[in-house]
Design an enzyme around this catalytic site. Structure first.
Site, PDB file in Angstrom:
ATOM      1  N   ARG A  68       0.800  -1.220   0.000  1.00  0.00           N
ATOM      2  CA  ARG A  68       0.000   0.000   0.000  1.00  0.00           C
ATOM      3  C   ARG A  68       0.836   1.276   0.000  1.00  0.00           C
ATOM      4  O   ARG A  68       0.643   2.165  -0.828  1.00  0.00           O
ATOM      5  CB  ARG A  68      -0.916   0.045   1.248  1.00  0.00           C
ATOM      6  CG  ARG A  68      -2.190  -0.727   1.124  1.00  0.00           C
ATOM      7  CD  ARG A  68      -2.562  -1.321   2.468  1.00  0.00           C
ATOM      8  NE  ARG A  68      -1.571  -2.346   2.777  1.00  0.00           N
ATOM      9  CZ  ARG A  68      -1.690  -3.608   2.397  1.00  0.00           C
ATOM     10  NH1 ARG A  68      -2.771  -3.993   1.804  1.00  0.00           N
ATOM     11  NH2 ARG A  68      -0.741  -4.501   2.640  1.00  0.00           N
ATOM     12  N   THR A  69       1.763   1.382   0.951  1.00  0.00           N
ATOM     13  CA  THR A  69       2.446   2.673   1.147  1.00  0.00           C
ATOM     14  C   THR A  69       3.283   3.049  -0.069  1.00  0.00           C
ATOM     15  O   THR A  69       3.263   4.185  -0.531  1.00  0.00           O
ATOM     16  CB  THR A  69       3.311   2.610   2.422  1.00  0.00           C
ATOM     17  OG1 THR A  69       2.520   2.058   3.478  1.00  0.00           O
ATOM     18  CG2 THR A  69       3.798   3.987   2.832  1.00  0.00           C
ATOM     19  N   LYS A  96      25.576  -5.058  -1.179  1.00  0.00           N
ATOM     20  CA  LYS A  96      27.046  -5.142  -1.260  1.00  0.00           C
ATOM     21  C   LYS A  96      27.696  -4.452  -0.070  1.00  0.00           C
ATOM     22  O   LYS A  96      28.911  -4.271  -0.036  1.00  0.00           O
ATOM     23  CB  LYS A  96      27.537  -4.476  -2.560  1.00  0.00           C
ATOM     24  CG  LYS A  96      26.978  -5.072  -3.831  1.00  0.00           C
ATOM     25  CD  LYS A  96      27.500  -4.275  -5.020  1.00  0.00           C
ATOM     26  CE  LYS A  96      26.672  -4.516  -6.258  1.00  0.00           C
ATOM     27  NZ  LYS A  96      26.876  -3.465  -7.249  1.00  0.00           N
ATOM     28  N   ARG A 118      11.188   3.939   4.068  1.00  0.00           N
ATOM     29  CA  ARG A 118      10.716   2.898   4.999  1.00  0.00           C
ATOM     30  C   ARG A 118      11.915   2.076   5.430  1.00  0.00           C
ATOM     31  O   ARG A 118      12.705   1.628   4.594  1.00  0.00           O
ATOM     32  CB  ARG A 118       9.669   1.991   4.355  1.00  0.00           C
ATOM     33  CG  ARG A 118       9.361   0.788   5.246  1.00  0.00           C
ATOM     34  CD  ARG A 118       8.183  -0.002   4.791  1.00  0.00           C
ATOM     35  NE  ARG A 118       6.943   0.707   5.083  1.00  0.00           N
ATOM     36  CZ  ARG A 118       5.746   0.127   5.020  1.00  0.00           C
ATOM     37  NH1 ARG A 118       5.633  -1.138   4.681  1.00  0.00           N
ATOM     38  NH2 ARG A 118       4.657   0.811   5.290  1.00  0.00           N
ATOM     39  N   HIS A 146       4.404   5.646  11.804  1.00  0.00           N
ATOM     40  CA  HIS A 146       4.031   5.552  10.388  1.00  0.00           C
ATOM     41  C   HIS A 146       3.088   6.748  10.169  1.00  0.00           C
ATOM     42  O   HIS A 146       1.864   6.592  10.107  1.00  0.00           O
ATOM     43  CB  HIS A 146       3.331   4.214  10.152  1.00  0.00           C
ATOM     44  CG  HIS A 146       3.108   3.855   8.712  1.00  0.00           C
ATOM     45  ND1 HIS A 146       3.277   4.743   7.665  1.00  0.00           N
ATOM     46  CD2 HIS A 146       2.713   2.683   8.153  1.00  0.00           C
ATOM     47  CE1 HIS A 146       2.989   4.129   6.532  1.00  0.00           C
ATOM     48  NE2 HIS A 146       2.650   2.878   6.801  1.00  0.00           N
TER      49      HIS A 146
HETATM   50  N1   CP Z   1      -0.382  -0.083   5.910  1.00  0.00           N
HETATM   51  C1   CP Z   1       0.838  -0.340   5.381  1.00  0.00           C
HETATM   52  O1   CP Z   1       1.858   0.270   5.756  1.00  0.00           O
HETATM   53  O2   CP Z   1       0.821  -1.284   4.402  1.00  0.00           O
HETATM   54  P1   CP Z   1       2.109  -1.732   3.544  1.00  0.00           P
HETATM   55  O3   CP Z   1       3.042  -2.435   4.487  1.00  0.00           O
HETATM   56  O4   CP Z   1       1.583  -2.626   2.451  1.00  0.00           O
HETATM   57  O5   CP Z   1       2.749  -0.498   2.995  1.00  0.00           O
END
Ligand code: CP
Length: 317
Positions: A68-69, A96, A118, A146
């Site tokens: 999603r993100t 590496k 992320r 998040h």
């Molecule tokens: N909600 C969320 O962060 O989903 P993903 O891990 O798929 O990005």
């Protein structure tokens, strides 16, 4: 101010980075939500694009899996007419031995304006934000925060319930390992919601009450009178011990079944950040049922990320 493409925004934002909701004021959160509201209609247009970030470059740096993100940030950047590059650690020079700092410095040398990051380490985004001139948006750092997930959850609640002041929101499940829980708690409490958490004692962090939430361990009790239930994923990849006896027992004690949902308010919203473990934290018929706004959360994620990309990228550096 009117962003190119007829989308109205106000210009009170001063941050090049979005690392957490802990650091934002109520006014800043509301500015993101209001900006997202004006961007939402772009995705409903025949041509889903405005030139607001034309000529800007965004890099998606994902050192952990995401559906999603990552997709949502990519679509948000494209709908703002930015150029976007996608980086995933498995196909990069990090395998590496290149350090995070060097990887990011190289990205910056290619004149990237905004980095969406992320990472499995809590604090990774804040660490990078301190030494790069580019903007840094935290797309999830370990168990810390998040922030765009928190914002899109709050946007979805506000869209349905209109006013957050006094609204009862319960976060259910694995609070200990959940960056989504922390961002929701910071954001919702700043907007005046009454937030509670419920889960097995082993998955509730000690002293969580200090963040302004109440704690419950009995789900049937906890869900009574709530306006919103935000059900969190069991994060098996982050659990290094036995936090509950078995998945079956977890589902029996803390899963939201159709029968259990009958104890909740008739207009309760069911939310989940995804990915859903169907039959564990949420029954399939609840995830797909009339109370669920799970796919609205995904839709709203694009508008919220458009707002965050726009505000952070266009700020004066
Ligand atoms: N909600 C969320 O962060 O989903 P993903 O891990 O798929 O990005």
């Amino acid at each position: 101010m009117e962003a190119a493409g007829g989308v109205r925004t106000e210009w009170r934002w001063t941050r090049k980075d979005l690392v957490s909701l802990e650091e934002l004021s109520r006014e800043e959160i509301e500015l993101v939500l209001d900006t997202a509201e004006s961007f939402k209609e772009v995705s409903a247009r025949e041509v889903k694009k405005v030139p607001a970030l034309r000529g800007k470059t965004v890099a998606n740096l994902f050192f952990e899996p995401s559906t999603r993100t990552r997709t949502s940030f990519e679509l948000a950047a494209k709908r703002l007419s930015a150029d976007i590059v996608n980086f995933s650690s498995s196909g990069s020079s990090t395998v590496k031995g290149e350090s995070l700092k060097d990887t990011v410095r190289n990205m910056e040398a290619m004149q990237v304006d905004t980095l969406v990051v992320r990472h499995s380490s809590s604090g990774a985004a804040e660490y990078l934000a301190r030494f790069v001139k580019a903007g840094v948006i935290n797309a999830g750092d370990g168990i810390h925060e998040h922030p765009t997930q928190g914002l899109l959850d709050i946007f979805t609640i506000r869209e349905r319930k209109k006013n957050l002041e006094g609204l009862k929101v319960c976060l259910v499940g694995d609070i200990l390992h959940s960056r989504v829980a922390r961002s929701n708690i910071w954001g919702l409490t700043k907007l005046g919601a009454k937030v509670s958490v419920c889960g097995p004692p082993t998955l509730i962090p000690s002293k969580i009450e200090e963040l302004g939430v109440t704690v419950g361990y009995d789900l049937d009790e906890a869900i009574r009178g709530q306006d919103v239930l935000n059900i969190l994923r069991i994060q098996l990849e982050r659990q290094r011990g036995a936090f509950f006896p078995s998945i079956r027992e977890y589902a029996a004690e803390y899963g939201i079944s159709k029968e259990r949902l009958e104890r909740a308010k008739k207009d309760v919203l069911i939310m989940h950040p995804g990915p859903v473990n169907r039959g564990v934290e949420l029954a399939g018929e609840v995830a797909d049922g009339p109370h669920s706004v799970i796919l609205d959360q995904v839709t709203n994620g694009i508008a919220v990320r458009m707002a965050v990309l726009f505000l952070t990228t266009m700020v004066e550096r």
